[in-house]
Design a protein around this motif. Structure first.
Motif, PDB file in Angstrom:
ATOM      1  N   ALA A 218       0.831  -1.206   0.000  1.00 39.30           N
ATOM      2  CA  ALA A 218       0.000   0.000   0.000  1.00 39.30           C
ATOM      3  C   ALA A 218       0.865   1.256   0.000  1.00 39.30           C
ATOM      4  O   ALA A 218       0.558   2.230  -0.696  1.00 39.30           O
ATOM      5  CB  ALA A 218      -0.921  -0.007   1.220  1.00 39.30           C
ATOM      6  N   ALA A 219       1.955   1.235   0.762  1.00 43.05           N
ATOM      7  CA  ALA A 219       2.838   2.402   0.818  1.00 43.05           C
ATOM      8  C   ALA A 219       3.492   2.643  -0.538  1.00 43.05           C
ATOM      9  O   ALA A 219       3.585   3.783  -1.009  1.00 43.05           O
ATOM     10  CB  ALA A 219       3.888   2.206   1.902  1.00 43.05           C
ATOM     11  N   CYS A 220       3.950   1.580  -1.187  1.00 41.66           N
ATOM     12  CA  CYS A 220       4.566   1.735  -2.511  1.00 41.66           C
ATOM     13  C   CYS A 220       3.583   2.317  -3.515  1.00 41.66           C
ATOM     14  O   CYS A 220       3.900   3.267  -4.249  1.00 41.66           O
ATOM     15  CB  CYS A 220       5.096   0.389  -3.004  1.00 41.66           C
ATOM     16  N   LEU A 221       2.382   1.760  -3.553  1.00 40.60           N
ATOM     17  CA  LEU A 221       1.391   2.248  -4.509  1.00 40.60           C
ATOM     18  C   LEU A 221       0.966   3.670  -4.175  1.00 40.60           C
ATOM     19  O   LEU A 221       0.836   4.523  -5.070  1.00 40.60           O
ATOM     20  CB  LEU A 221       0.174   1.318  -4.533  1.00 40.60           C
ATOM     21  N   ALA A 222       0.751   3.968  -2.907  1.00 43.69           N
ATOM     22  CA  ALA A 222       0.316   5.312  -2.510  1.00 43.69           C
ATOM     23  C   ALA A 222       1.352   6.360  -2.879  1.00 43.69           C
ATOM     24  O   ALA A 222       1.018   7.423  -3.421  1.00 43.69           O
ATOM     25  CB  ALA A 222       0.040   5.344  -1.005  1.00 43.69           C
ATOM     26  N   VAL A 223       2.611   6.079  -2.606  1.00 42.02           N
ATOM     27  CA  VAL A 223       3.668   7.047  -2.916  1.00 42.02           C
ATOM     28  C   VAL A 223       3.753   7.272  -4.423  1.00 42.02           C
ATOM     29  O   VAL A 223       3.893   8.414  -4.890  1.00 42.02           O
ATOM     30  CB  VAL A 223       5.015   6.570  -2.338  1.00 42.02           C
ATOM     31  N   TRP A 224       3.653   6.197  -5.206  1.00 44.08           N
ATOM     32  CA  TRP A 224       3.732   6.338  -6.659  1.00 44.08           C
ATOM     33  C   TRP A 224       2.539   7.136  -7.204  1.00 44.08           C
ATOM     34  O   TRP A 224       2.710   8.030  -8.046  1.00 44.08           O
ATOM     35  CB  TRP A 224       3.787   4.963  -7.317  1.00 44.08           C
ATOM     36  N   LEU A 225       1.332   6.807  -6.752  1.00 44.37           N
ATOM     37  CA  LEU A 225       0.145   7.535  -7.201  1.00 44.37           C
ATOM     38  C   LEU A 225       0.249   9.016  -6.844  1.00 44.37           C
ATOM     39  O   LEU A 225      -0.049   9.901  -7.660  1.00 44.37           O
ATOM     40  CB  LEU A 225      -1.117   6.941  -6.568  1.00 44.37           C
ATOM     41  N   HIS A 226       0.659   9.290  -5.622  1.00 44.33           N
ATOM     42  CA  HIS A 226       0.785  10.656  -5.120  1.00 44.33           C
ATOM     43  C   HIS A 226       1.807  11.437  -5.950  1.00 44.33           C
ATOM     44  O   HIS A 226       1.553  12.562  -6.388  1.00 44.33           O
ATOM     45  CB  HIS A 226       1.206  10.564  -3.644  1.00 44.33           C
ATOM     46  N   ALA A 227       2.973  10.825  -6.203  1.00 44.55           N
ATOM     47  CA  ALA A 227       4.026  11.505  -6.953  1.00 44.55           C
ATOM     48  C   ALA A 227       3.615  11.753  -8.396  1.00 44.55           C
ATOM     49  O   ALA A 227       3.885  12.830  -8.960  1.00 44.55           O
ATOM     50  CB  ALA A 227       5.306  10.680  -6.903  1.00 44.55           C
ATOM     51  N   ASN A 228       2.973  10.779  -9.010  1.00 41.81           N
ATOM     52  CA  ASN A 228       2.592  10.941 -10.403  1.00 41.81           C
ATOM     53  C   ASN A 228       1.402  11.865 -10.579  1.00 41.81           C
ATOM     54  O   ASN A 228       1.283  12.541 -11.609  1.00 41.81           O
ATOM     55  CB  ASN A 228       2.350   9.574 -11.037  1.00 41.81           C
TER      56      ASN A 228
END
Length: 499
Positions: A456-466
């Motif tokens: 969840a942390a990996c996906l959240a950070v990627w979504l947030h950054a993109n």
């Protein structure tokens, strides 16, 4: 140009690991000079592709293998009819082995080699072949002055393997570093090219594995994984019979007097990121504003921790910290949250209370510090955190037995078992308040939908950054709330709701 190319490998290594792979290739029968020629051809192709109209090259060379690459690129450029000069920073007589042979080949081709000094004129495209990955400690003279001259020239700059002065392991500038427009790196991607100061120094990143066979890497553990759309975890699609009870109940706690906006942002983010139900406990003074902005949320005006007990029994994931403050009200609510047997996300003032020793972190937590908060949690300075961001992220995960998101340029996600991921996307327009509140709500929503904390942390950070990258293209004035609809769109593109 930011290095956002998603065709790069996702495995990242430390400099010593790449040197080990290089030694293995040589031991297996590929001469070191042949590897140098392969690196040279890769650099030349990338340079011509980036500046197709160029016809002049100035190479600044040191006295290691990095310099050998520079001399051989100079020979290729000379052969192609370019005006070429090599400025030797350091005595070429100190060159050894393959680098010495490369120097001899450049001289045999007729390449002009001169000693560098502070008055040396730089022309055309500059090729940084000064220091490479072997740098230890701060850059010393005369290299520091040469690097400052490169940066002040205003000319296009390409770097061989890593911009000189940038640590290949940490992404930290060692006093001064080349600001490259293009960096061509070899064999394995270096972790330091994707975090810390790297975004200001790497430019466009090109990679060539120098034909290293896959088996060369088989027993070398990766230092980190680079997140991109191809390797991200995905929430499961939803059945036609789906209902809100299947996708979790996120409870958010925060919003002391004067900080109500933070908890509203987190609440809206959690709701728009797919949580089945969303509740929040905040100051009673903020409830009307919350309901006006997010009427779908269940808002409790809480004056004491006792009022949380009923909500804690119903929640499946808890997000604590946005706008929580460090006064008695916030301390009371966080103490109650810390005793709840729920997966939790701690952000902002929850982390400051943790650093102050007022509360203990429960099990199955994700913490999301920025560098200043990370420094307080580790008992070091912010500069020490930024000097080695990967080590700081791993140290936090180990100390608190929690998945850690160390925010900043090249955000890092660390697991207590030693796994490390890096997200190099983002945009400078994201330098504004409230972005962390949006991330905390997004992360809580993904956990509520059944994702484990690291995924969840990996996906959240990627979504947030993109989402920030997407919205940042409009320039300055980005508001944190601008990210929320963009996150929703990216999440649907990445993991459609329906099969």
């Amino acid at each position: 140009m930011p290095h956002t190319k998603d065709h790069l490998p996702d495995a990242l290594y430390r400099a010593a690991q790449v040197r080990d792979i290089d030694a293995r290739l040589i031991a297996a029968g590929t001469p070191g000079l042949e590897l140098m020629h392969r690196a040279t051809r890769a650099t030349w192709r990338a340079l011509v592709r980036r500046w197709p109209a160029a016809n002049e090259l100035t190479v600044l060379a040191g006295h290691g293998n990095n310099a050998g690459d520079g001399y051989l690129v100079a020979a290729l450029a000379h052969r192609a009819g370019w005006h070429v000069r090599v400025l030797a920073v350091g005595d070429p007589q100190r060159l050894q082995g393959d680098a010495a042979q490369a120097h001899g080949q450049a001289l045999a081709e007729g390449v002009a080699v001169q000693g560098w000094n502070a008055q040396s004129e730089l022309r055309g495209v500059i090729l940084d072949a000064l220091l490479g990955t072997g740098l230890s400690g701060e850059v010393r003279e005369p290299y520091a002055s040469a690097i400052r001259g490169i940066n002040a020239s205003g000319l296009p700059v390409a770097a061989v393997d890593v911009p000189s002065g940038l640590c290949a392991d940490t992404g930290c500038v060692s006093g001064v570093a080349v600001r490259a427009d293009l960096c061509v790196t070899f064999i394995g991607l270096k972790l330091g090219l994707f975090t810390g100061d790297a975004a200001d120094h790497v430019g466009e990143l090109a990679f060539n594995d120098l034909q290293a066979p896959a088996e060369t890497f088989c027993d070398i553990p990766v230092a980190a994984r680079r997140l991109d759309a191809a390797n991200l975890p995905r929430p499961a699609p939803r059945a036609a019979t789906a209902h809100k009870g299947r996708f979790g109940h996120v409870l958010l706690i925060g919003g002391d007097l004067g900080f109500g906006g933070a908890i509203v942002l987190s609440t809206e983010s959690a709701l728009r990121s797919g949580a089945g139900m969303v509740s929040l406990a905040t100051r009673a003074e903020h409830v009307s504003a919350v309901l006006a902005r997010v009427p779908e949320a269940m808002a409790l005006g809480a004056s004491s921790a006792n009022q949380l007990m009923g909500l804690l029994e119903k929640a499946s994931v808890l997000v604590a910290g946005p706008g929580l403050g460090q006064a008695g009200w916030g301390r009371s609510l966080l103490s109650a949250a810390a005793n709840a047997p729920l997966p939790q996300v701690w952000d902002a003032d929850a982390l400051n209370q943790l650093a102050a020793g007022w509360v203990s972190l429960p099990k199955d937590c994700v913490i999301t510090p920025h560098p200043g908060e990370a420094a307080r949690l580790l008992g070091v300075s912010t500069a020490q955190v930024q000097a080695d961001r990967p080590a700081a992220a791993l140290a936090l995960s180990k100390k608190y037995a929690a998945v850690t998101v160390l925010k900043g340029a090249g955000s890092l996600i660390a697991h207590p078992d030693g796994r490390l991921a890096v997200c190099h996307q983002g945009h400078p327009a994201m330098a504004t308040a409230g972005l962390g509140d949006v991330l905390a709500g997004l992360l809580g929503a993904l956990m509520a939908q059944g994702m484990d904390s690291f995924a969840a942390a990996c996906l959240a950070v990627w979504l947030h950054a993109n989402a920030g990258l997407q919205q940042g293209k409009f320039g300055r004035g980005l508001a944190a709330s601008d990210l929320i609809p963009a996150i929703r769109q990216l999440l649907e593109e990445h993991a459609p709701c329906l099969k």
